[in-house]
Scaffold this active site. Structure first.
Site, PDB file in Angstrom:
ATOM      1  N   HIS A 319      28.437 -83.766 -19.281  1.00 58.84           N
ATOM      2  CA  HIS A 319      29.421 -84.292 -18.345  1.00 58.84           C
ATOM      3  C   HIS A 319      29.096 -83.784 -16.949  1.00 58.84           C
ATOM      4  O   HIS A 319      28.829 -82.596 -16.758  1.00 58.84           O
ATOM      5  CB  HIS A 319      30.822 -83.832 -18.775  1.00 58.84           C
ATOM      6  N   ARG A 339      36.995 -88.535 -10.326  1.00 60.06           N
ATOM      7  CA  ARG A 339      36.021 -89.435  -9.697  1.00 60.06           C
ATOM      8  C   ARG A 339      36.467 -90.891  -9.802  1.00 60.06           C
ATOM      9  O   ARG A 339      36.228 -91.693  -8.897  1.00 60.06           O
ATOM     10  CB  ARG A 339      34.646 -89.251 -10.344  1.00 60.06           C
TER      11      ARG A 339
END
Length: 550
Positions: A319, A339
């Site tokens: 990740h 994000r």
């Protein structure tokens, strides 16, 4: 690794910039970026397996050590152990295991759910970003199908992907019926439209979430439903240490070890469902991990030893936004929800260097490149890049307080205000892309053995889209549970034992591999747990007690 930019210098540059920088032009093709920088690639990224049904196939080296290992037990360890019987044995108490147990019990099967920690202690509760389902007017299962195959580099099984995306809307309805909360568009009243967000690598807004702790909310309703179901007996702190097999090589149950009473129990089952999760706590390639404490590849080891075929054993997801500083929190996950909401990644020169909503493997590789080439930010012996949460708060006032609640709590642990200072982030070992090869019901190549969730392979290919993990565990968990329940009430035939272990030991010796290494590991190395030493301390007063507890 080239020397990085000192934190205070990068911090001054960041504050002087005063705005979101333009995205730096990058002519590097995606395939080349992944080949050069992703941990799945490189000279020492894989070795061939020496034994088993996947002999010769490429595997991550540290995982191969676990797959090449001897069993934790032999016959003398389980001599005289109590045996209980059930229709369906579910091993693993996360979202996949609970969904399977509920589905099997709903079909009238008697179910034992054995979990290594406590019911719900799993990666499911740590899935913060949301769940994908094509429920919008501008979206279709076909688009979801195409996005999933593309993100996985077209290595996924199209039939399994098609089944998962078609299950999406019904899974969401089922969760709502169980009592799960979802964010609503414009903060509307109950009954309003579900709020949808666009995840990295997707062509439409498809993420459904509850703030930034969707997995925790999902696991809340699954745990309550499972714990209260009369047809499910929950055994906490009871890991599986070996599977049972019969004379035909069929899976016939498992050897369970009760950690509280330090005793073994044999569970004879008509069907077994493995839902033990991934391998993050093996810290492959020396990466920190976002995974929970029990993620040590147990299911892969047990299934492979019994003869189950595996796939994509050299593919793992890192990740992009794990915590890099402070060191004691390294690897902790900062959800992709940040994000997805608009937070940008900025290097030590104040540059945006990647489109933050590219697939995770692309974003992670770009961060690793920045750090390796000297554009990372060094602080306290750690290196990373900035996740620009202050700019996100300026653009969307109140978002950190209202929608990204977990992120704000995490910032407090890190010792800063996310509205004023950015996070320092670095990729963290997050997900096992491959696993046991399964069919549309989660059945492995070994009769009687189903494998679901992160343990299984074929649904995500070589890279997973955000939000597809929660959909996967529920779609396949329910299907496997219903299929396993079809065996309920059938007669037990043959004898159940660990004869396959001795065949495995012969194979190890013929391959020139040592017998002293044992697996599954059950807990990370730093737990200092030794099963044999622990079992030898069994209190005499516990002899003869029922091994499982609810």
């Amino acid at each position: 690794m080239t020397a990085s930019i000192p934190y205070e210098q990068a911090r001054r540059s960041y504050h002087q910039a005063g705005g979101v920088p333009a995205l730096r032009s990058d002519p590097t093709p995606v395939a080349q970026l992944l080949k050069d920088w992703h941990p799945d690639h490189g000279q020492n990224a894989r070795i061939p397996l020496a034994v088993g049904v996947n002999q010769g196939d490429a595997c991550q080296p540290e995982l191969a050590q676990q797959l090449h290992a001897n069993s934790l037990i032999d016959d003398i360890d389980i001599a005289g152990a109590q045996m209980v019987t059930t229709d369906v044995l579910v091993i693993g108490g996360g979202g996949a295991g609970c969904a399977a147990a509920l589905a099997a019990a709903g079909q009238g099967a008697q179910v034992i759910l054995a979990t290594k920690l406590r019911l719900g202690d799993s990666n499911t509760v740590m899935a913060e970003g949301g769940i994908q389902a094509a429920v919008g007017a501008d979206d279709t299962p076909q688009l979801h199908f195409e996005d999933t195959l593309r993100a996985g580099h077209f290595c996924a099984d199209p039939e399994l992907v098609a089944q998962m995306v078609m299950d999406g809307p019904d899974v969401i309805r089922w969760l709502i019926q169980l009592g799960m909360m979802f964010d609503l568009a414009d903060g509307g009243p109950i009954g309003g439209k579900l709020l949808r967000k666009k995840p990295g690598g997707a062509s439409a807004a498809r993420i459904l979430s509850y703030r930034d702790y969707t997995g925790l909310e999902l696991m809340r309703v699954l745990r309550e439903a499972t714990d209260l179901h009369a047809g499910v007996s929950v055994w906490n702190r009871c890991p599986a240490v070996e599977l049972l097999s019969d004379e035909r090589g069929r899976c016939a149950g498992a050897v369970i070890y009760n950690l509280e009473w330090r005793s073994f129990v044999l569970v004879r089952a008509r069907s077994v469902i493995l839902a033990t999760g991934g391998a993050g706590r093996l810290h492959l390639n020396r990466f920190p991990t976002s995974n929970h404490y029990g993620a040590t590849a147990d299911g892969l080891v047990l299934a492979y030893r019994l003869g189950a075929r595996l796939r994509e054993l050299d593919s793992f997801q890192y990740h992009p936004t794990g915590i890099a500083y402070p060191p004691h929190l390294a690897g902790g996950l900062i959800s992709e929800a940040a994000r997805s909401a608009g937070a940008k990644l900025v290097n030590g020169l104040g540059e945006r260097f990647v489109d933050e909503l590219q697939p995770r493997d692309v974003v992670a590789s770009a961060i690793l490149r920045e750090c390796a080439q000297g554009r990372g930010i060094a602080r306290g012996g750690q290196v990373g890049v900035f996740l620009d949460t202050p700019a996100l708060e300026r653009e969307h006032p109140g978002i950190l307080e209202q929608r990204l609640v977990t992120l704000r709590h995490l910032a407090r642990k890190c010792g800063h205000d996310p509205a004023e200072e950015p996070f320092l982030v670095y990729p963290t070992l997050h997900y096992q892309n491959g696993g046991v090869a399964i069919d549309k019901h989660g059945a492995s190549s070994v009769a009687g053995l189903h494998c679901i969730g992160e343990l299984s392979g074929g649904i995500h290919g070589r890279n997973r889209l955000m939000g597809n993990a929660l959909l996967d565990i529920l779609s396949m968990g329910r299907r496997a549970g219903r299929k396993a329940a079809e065996s309920a009430g059938s007669a037990f035939t043959g004898r159940a034992g660990i004869g396959h272990v001795y065949a495995w030991q012969r194979a190890l010796m013929l391959a020139g591999l040592e017998l002293d290494r044992r697996a599954p590991r059950l807990f990370p190395d730093y737990a200092n747990f030794d099963l044999r030493a622990d079992a030898s301390m069994r209190p005499k007063a516990q002899a003869g007690r029922v091994a499982g507890v609810r």
